[in-house]
Every structure is written in C-alpha cells, then in structure tokens.
Motif scaffolding. Structure first.
Motif, mmCIF file in Angstrom:
data_model
loop_
_atom_site.group_PDB
_atom_site.id
_atom_site.type_symbol
_atom_site.label_atom_id
_atom_site.label_comp_id
_atom_site.label_asym_id
_atom_site.label_seq_id
_atom_site.Cartn_x
_atom_site.Cartn_y
_atom_site.Cartn_z
ATOM 1 N N ARG B 10 0.834 -1.209 0.000
ATOM 2 C CA ARG B 10 0.000 0.000 0.000
ATOM 3 C C ARG B 10 0.865 1.254 0.000
ATOM 4 N NH1 ARG B 10 -2.613 2.110 5.279
ATOM 5 N NH2 ARG B 10 -4.241 3.504 4.553
ATOM 6 N N SER B 14 0.442 3.818 -3.052
ATOM 7 C CA SER B 14 -0.355 5.031 -2.825
ATOM 8 C C SER B 14 0.496 6.276 -2.802
ATOM 9 C CB SER B 14 -1.090 4.932 -1.496
ATOM 10 O OG SER B 14 -1.560 3.652 -1.288
ATOM 11 N N GLU B 45 -7.529 7.419 -0.939
ATOM 12 C CA GLU B 45 -7.960 6.139 -0.362
ATOM 13 C C GLU B 45 -9.305 6.263 0.316
ATOM 14 O OE1 GLU B 45 -5.122 4.816 2.521
ATOM 15 O OE2 GLU B 45 -4.611 3.121 1.240
ATOM 16 N N THR B 205 -10.427 11.387 -0.825
ATOM 17 C CA THR B 205 -9.895 10.665 0.324
ATOM 18 C C THR B 205 -10.996 10.601 1.377
ATOM 19 O OG1 THR B 205 -7.791 11.784 -0.110
ATOM 20 C CG2 THR B 205 -7.986 10.552 1.957
ATOM 21 N N ASP B 221 -10.653 0.836 0.273
ATOM 22 C CA ASP B 221 -9.313 0.465 -0.164
ATOM 23 C C ASP B 221 -8.519 -0.135 0.996
ATOM 24 O OD1 ASP B 221 -9.502 3.532 -1.890
ATOM 25 O OD2 ASP B 221 -9.527 1.551 -2.839
ATOM 26 N N TRP B 222 -8.902 0.195 2.200
ATOM 27 C CA TRP B 222 -8.190 -0.254 3.391
ATOM 28 C C TRP B 222 -9.189 -0.353 4.513
ATOM 29 C CZ3 TRP B 222 -3.584 -2.277 3.368
ATOM 30 C CH2 TRP B 222 -2.839 -2.412 4.555
#
Lengths: 219, 260, 221
Positions: B10, B14, B45, B205, B221-222
């Motif tokens: 990541r 990113s 993200e 974001t 995404d996370w």
C-alpha cells in the motif's frame, strides 16, 4: 352602602395616562432586557471562568430576590453609588430591567442548551468560530424555543410594573391608589384598577397560550 | 518474513499520506476510549473503520477534526501536526468535511441554504458564489429539485445527502463519515452509499466509520478493525473479509453474519 | 460609603420578627394555595361541565391581575363589601391564596395532562375505575412531574410575601421599610434584607432542583 362609579369616569384621563405609563414601562424594560439577557447568557455559556462566574452570580442574585425589595434598594442605593440623581421613573425602570435581564439570561441559556449538541458540532466541523456558530446556527433555533417563555416573562413584567408604584412612579397602580385616597371612593377605584389590569392582561395571557401552542417544540 | 506485507504494498502504491495517526490515546474520565491507535490514510484512499460499538471508531474520527482533544499521541494532517489553538484548528477543519450519523442539518435553513452556509459564513464567499457552489453540490448528490425544502420536509436519506453536499461545498481534502447510514431506513441507505461510492470513484480521500460491510468490501481500499480502543487488524478489504488473521476479527464478522 | 451595621444589630429583634412573619406567611399561604389549587384543578379536569368555564375564567384572571392589586383589593375593598374587617395578615393570606391557587391549578392540570394516555388505557384494560386510575396511576406520576414547577412556585410565594408590605403586614420587607425610614440608614437595612431573602430563597430553588433529579425517574412512563 352606596357606590359612586362615576369617579372612575371623572378621572379617565389620568387613568388613561397611567395605563400608558404601565405599557411604556413594560415595553422599555423588555427593550433593554432582551439584548442584555442575550449578552449575559452568552457570557455565561462562553466567557472565561471569572466572567462566567460573575454572570452566573448576577443571574442567581436577581432570581432570588423579591422585586419590590430591588425597587426600594435601587431607589436608595443607586443615587448614592452612581452619583446620578435618578428620577423615580428611571430608578423603577432600572430595577425592572435588572430583574428581567436575569430571567431572560436564564431563558436564553436554557434555550441554547436545549439544542442538540450535534448542531454545535456540525457548525464547528464546517470551521465556524463560536460566535459564528452562535449567530448563524444556535440563536436562530433557540429563539423559536424561547419565544413561549419570553412571552410569559412579558406578561409577568406587565404585572410587575405595579410594584414601582411604591416609589411613586405614575403608573396605573400608583395613580389609581392616589385617586382612591383623594376621592375616598375605595371600592370603586380599586375595582376599576383591577378591571383595567384585567382588560389589558387577559388578552395577553391568552396570546401567551396561543404562542405556546404554536411554537411547541416536538423533538 | 521477507514477503511484502499489505502495508508495504500500500505504501508503495499510494500517494501522499493525508492523515497519520500515531499512538493516539483518548480517555473519558476512567474510560479508555482509544489506547494507542496507529493508522495511515493515503491520498485518494477510502479507509473504512469497522468494529463493535464503543470500540473507539467514532472517537478517532472526532479527534481527527478536533471535536475531541487527544490525551496522548499525535495526528498529522497533510504533513503538519493538528494544531491545538482554536483559530488554527478552525482553518484545518475547513479542509476536512464531516458527515454525522444524525445528519445535523440546520433546521431553520433550506437545503440550499444549508449547503451554502459553510462557503458564506466560514469561507466568506459572496452570496452569488456560495449559491453557485451550493446548487452544484446539491445537483451532484441528486437533490437539485429539493433546494427550497427545509430539512423537516426531506426523508432521512435525502437529509444525509444534503449533509454530504454541505460538507463537499467546502471543497475539502478529506471527507470523514461517522456511521452515515446507521440512522437510516433500509430503503434509503442505498441512495447515500451510492453517493459515497461516486465520491470514492472520483478520488476523494475518505475515512468512513460504518457497519455496512458490503460497502467496505466493495468500495473500501483499506479496512481497520477496532476493538476496545485499539486496531486489532488492518489490511485490504479482501484480506480482512475473506481471510481475517485474528480471532477478534473473525468473531466480529461472524457476529454480523458476514458470510462473504 | 460608610457601612454602619449597628442599626441591624440594635434592632435585630424587630427584623427577626419580620423574618418570622415572612416564613409563616409563606408556609401557610403555600399550603392553602396548594390545597385550593388542587381542588380547582380536579374540578376543571373531572368536574361538571358547566363549572369549567368559571374555573378557567378564574385561573386566567389571576394571570392578568398583579399580586399587588389583589392584596390591596382584599385588604381595602373586600371589607367594604362584606362589612368584616380583617387584620392585614389574614387579608394577605387570602389574597395570596386566591392568586397562587390559580397557578397551582395550572401546574396540576399540566402535570396530569402530561401523563401518557396509554397509562389510562392500560389501567382501564385491567378493570380499574376512573377514580382508582386517577388516584393510583395518574396522580403519582403527575406529582413527580409537577415538582420543579412547584419548587419555583414556592420561590414565587416567598417573594410575593414581600408585596404584603404594602398592606402593612409586618413581614421582613415592611419591617425593613420602617427601620430604614426611622434610622435614615436605608442602605444598610435594605442590603441586610436582600441578604436574608437571598439566603432563604437560594436553597429553596437549589433544593427543589436536586430533589427532582433524584425522583424524576418515578414520573417517566
């Protein structure tokens, strides 16, 4: 027992003027006490600690004193402490304003506190300052909530103006009782006094009821 | 272990770190709401915070824009530590948008006025510019026709979309969502999640506290799993939902009836 | 400003008797107005229909007329009508009771009406009579809800006794007036009076607040 009700009619001009004075006192007091009450409420909610304490002390003091005593005290103390020669009218107005400001401050504070905490947070999340949040978000909403209480305070104030009669301000109670003393028509004048207050006060009380129904807050 | 962890992947893939939480601690009296949280949020993200109620997810979010103060650790936003002074903090807040579970629209303003309020009062835009932005944002969330409605005349889903528009009108760098759909009827949840997905696709974001696992799985995404004030596991949605590493995560997911 | 407290200490008995009258008048008129107000409220809520407009007129009239006017009329005008003369204390008692009972009636009515209708329905379903419902279910809950309003009414009662000074009831306000006039030291005397009233009133309002917080859960349905 014979009653002579014409004495009321004979003195109608004086009574009318006195009624005007009562109304004027009510209006003038509220005109002072509304903005002042808002300021004191804001100080109590958002001031520094000593300012908050002072504002709270002021509110608690005047909520826990009989107004008639405040009137007498103001009459004797204010001229000496402020060095001004105040007329009875000004003194009475000052006493009334001090008293009603304290009640209004409490009303506004409770009104703002009754708003959801989330509203303050939403305002702050947008980046508003405390003042902006108050002005744009809290006070507009609080006004709607405090209106019924303010209306009720108004009616109480209207009745409390009778208390400044003790320092010889020419409002309705004082003038009525003067005429009573001069004319010896005790029952007639006192009944007339009660009737005039009733005529003015009854519709106000009903208006307050209407306001309370109209602006009832449902969460 | 020499294999690359999801974290490393990541970090390599990113961009800039928009928010960095380092050892964040928050107490309420005797209660420890956050006991040392470490988390990074990268540009573009969508980070989803999941976990049981009371595990600290919302608290972390509220610490992010200074609605709560930290008792320990730091939060870095766009490379700078979160200021403590109110005036500076306010400036930072204008770069973050927050959406609340209870919407918190201003009831005395119309939808349009709600959305225009931030630009007008905080960013000091003139009325025309504020209205222009507000109209655009309302259209973006699909509520151009409700501009003149008061919040009381809008459904929950509509109110929440207006709330999103209100936050977007400030043109923030990051959007914080605190259980945005928890207070909504099932029928209206979809319209709000759809707006959030659009935002995500556009590269916003986002930090989202949510119980909507499908959303986290598909759009996130996370994912960070919270329990009792700590992150017990964090990783890509695929890893968290399909192959959770810790007992705690497995428990939590099975409680929710998550079958993948 | 010279503060000469000797005027207070020399005449403390005089002032203390005033405090005593204030407390007695407050307590007695408080009690009588609660009793009368309760009856008036129950008449309004559960009494015969023809009585209701009369009761409402009485209640709303007391909201319109100042206490001062009621007291003065009771002391000076009522004896002319009835032919009886009354000592000032009793005039004040009657006047205050008549005025305050109206507020009590409103408080009771609001308290009773705030109890959820579901409570009455549930009680009826159990087979209770109306009287039983009012006595055992409605009033207990309503009374808890009325407490804050009663607290502030108690505070108002104490403050209103000061107005009885205008009909020469020898309570604290009157005694202070007399002493201030005779001693030419109004500041000391009136400041002392303010202190006493504050010391009496502040605990009353605070005490009611705290008591209510303890028992509030009993009134929630």
């Amino acid at each position: 027992m014979s009653f002579d009700w014409s004495v009321v009619w004979q003195h109608r001009e004086a009574l009318l003027a006195a009624t005007g004075m009562t109304i004027a006192l009510t209006v003038a007091t509220m005109a002072i006490a509304l903005p002042c009450g808002l300021i004191v409420a804001a100080l109590r909610l958002y001031g520094w600690a000593p300012v908050r304490a002072a504002a709270t002390a002021y509110v608690e003091l005047f909520r826990n004193l009989p107004l008639i005593l405040v009137v007498y005290w103001a009459f004797y103390v204010l001229p000496i402490s402020t060095g001004l020669g105040l007329s009875p009218l000004a003194t009475g107005l000052a006493a009334l304003a001090l008293n009603v400001t304290a009640y209004n401050a409490e009303t506004f504070r409770a009104g703002i506190n009754s708003l959801r905490r989330g509203q303050t947070e939403a305002a702050m999340a947008l980046g508003m300052s405390r003042t902006q949040a108050l002005r744009r978000v809290l006070v507009p909403q609080a006004l709607r909530r405090v209106l019924p209480v303010l209306a009720s305070t108004w009616v109480s104030l209207f009745k409390d103006t009778s208390l400044v009669s003790v320092i010889a301000v020419s409002e309705l109670a004082y003038v009525s009782m003067q005429i009573r003393s001069q004319s010896y028509r005790v029952l007639e004048m006192l009944t007339a006094m009660a009737a005039i207050y009733w005529l003015l006060g009854y519709p106000q009380a009903k208006l307050v009821d209407w306001i309370q129904r109209r602006f009832a807050v449902t969460e | 272990m020499t294999q690359t962890t999801p974290h490393m992947l990541r970090a390599m893939a990113s961009g800039a770190k928009i928010i960095r939480y380092r050892g964040v601690i928050k107490r309420y009296g005797d209660f420890q709401a956050l006991s040392g949280v470490d988390l990074d949020v990268h540009a573009g993200e969508v980070v989803c915070l999941i976990g049981p109620s009371g595990s600290g997810k919302s608290t972390l979010l509220r610490c992010t824009n200074g609605l709560e103060t930290l008792d320990g650790g730091d939060i870095e936003f766009e490379g700078a530590m979160l200021p403590r002074e109110e005036r500076l903090l306010r400036a930072v807040r204008t770069r973050m948008g927050m959406v609340f579970q209870s919407f918190e629209l201003f009831p005395h303003l119309t939808a349009l006025e709600n959305v225009a309020e931030g630009p007008r009062t905080v960013l000091r835009k003139d009325a025309a510019e504020a209205t222009r932005r507000a109209t655009a944002m309302l259209a973006k969330v699909g509520l151009a026709d409700k501009a003149a409605n008061y919040p009381s005349g809008l459904s929950g889903g509509q109110q929440q979309r207006v709330a999103i528009a209100r936050a977007l009108a400030m043109e923030p760098d990051v959007m914080l969502f605190d259980e945005p759909t928890s207070a909504l009827d099932p029928e209206t949840i979809g319209e709000v999640l759809s707006v959030m997905k659009t935002l995500a696709d556009e590269g916003m974001t986002m930090v989202v506290v949510t119980h909507e696992m499908t959303f986290a799985r598909r759009v996130g995404d996370w994912v960070a799993v919270f329990d009792a004030g700590r992150i017990v596991e964090q990783g890509s949605p695929a890893q968290i939902f399909d192959a959770p590493l810790t007992e705690r995560t497995r428990d939590f997911l099975s409680h929710l009836g998550w079958t993948g | 400003m010279d503060f000469d407290l000797s005027v207070i200490t020399e005449h403390w008995r005089f002032l203390a008797s005033g405090i005593g009258i204030t407390l007695v008048l407050s307590a007695v008129s408080g009690a009588t107005s609660i009793a009368v107000g309760f009856v008036v409220a129950l008449l309004r809520l559960y009494g015969p229909r023809w009585l209701r407009p009369i009761v409402v007129l009485y209640i709303d009239s007391m909201r319109a007329i100042p206490v001062l006017v009621v007291l003065v009329w009771t002391f000076f005008a009522l004896p002319i009508l009835t032919g009886l003369t009354m000592p000032p204390f009793f005039s004040a008692l009657i006047g205050l009771t008549v005025h305050l009972a109206a507020y009590v009636a409103e408080i009771v009515r609001a308290g009773v009406e705030s109890v959820r209708p579901g409570q009455t329905r549930a009680s009826l379903a159990l087979g209770m009579s109306r009287a039983q419902i009012v006595r055992r279910i409605i009033l207990p809950q309503a009374i808890v809800r009325m407490l804050p309003a009663f607290g502030s009414l108690l505070s108002i009662t104490i403050k209103d006794t000061a107005i009885a000074s205008v009909i020469a009831v020898p309570e604290l306000m009157r005694q202070s007036e007399t002493l201030a006039g005779q001693s030419f030291q109004p500041i000391e005397v009136y400041t002392f009076a303010m202190l006493v009233y504050f010391v009496i009133l502040f605990p009353v309002t605070r005490g009611v607040d705290m008591f209510y917080r303890r028992v509030a859960h009993l009134g929630r349905s």
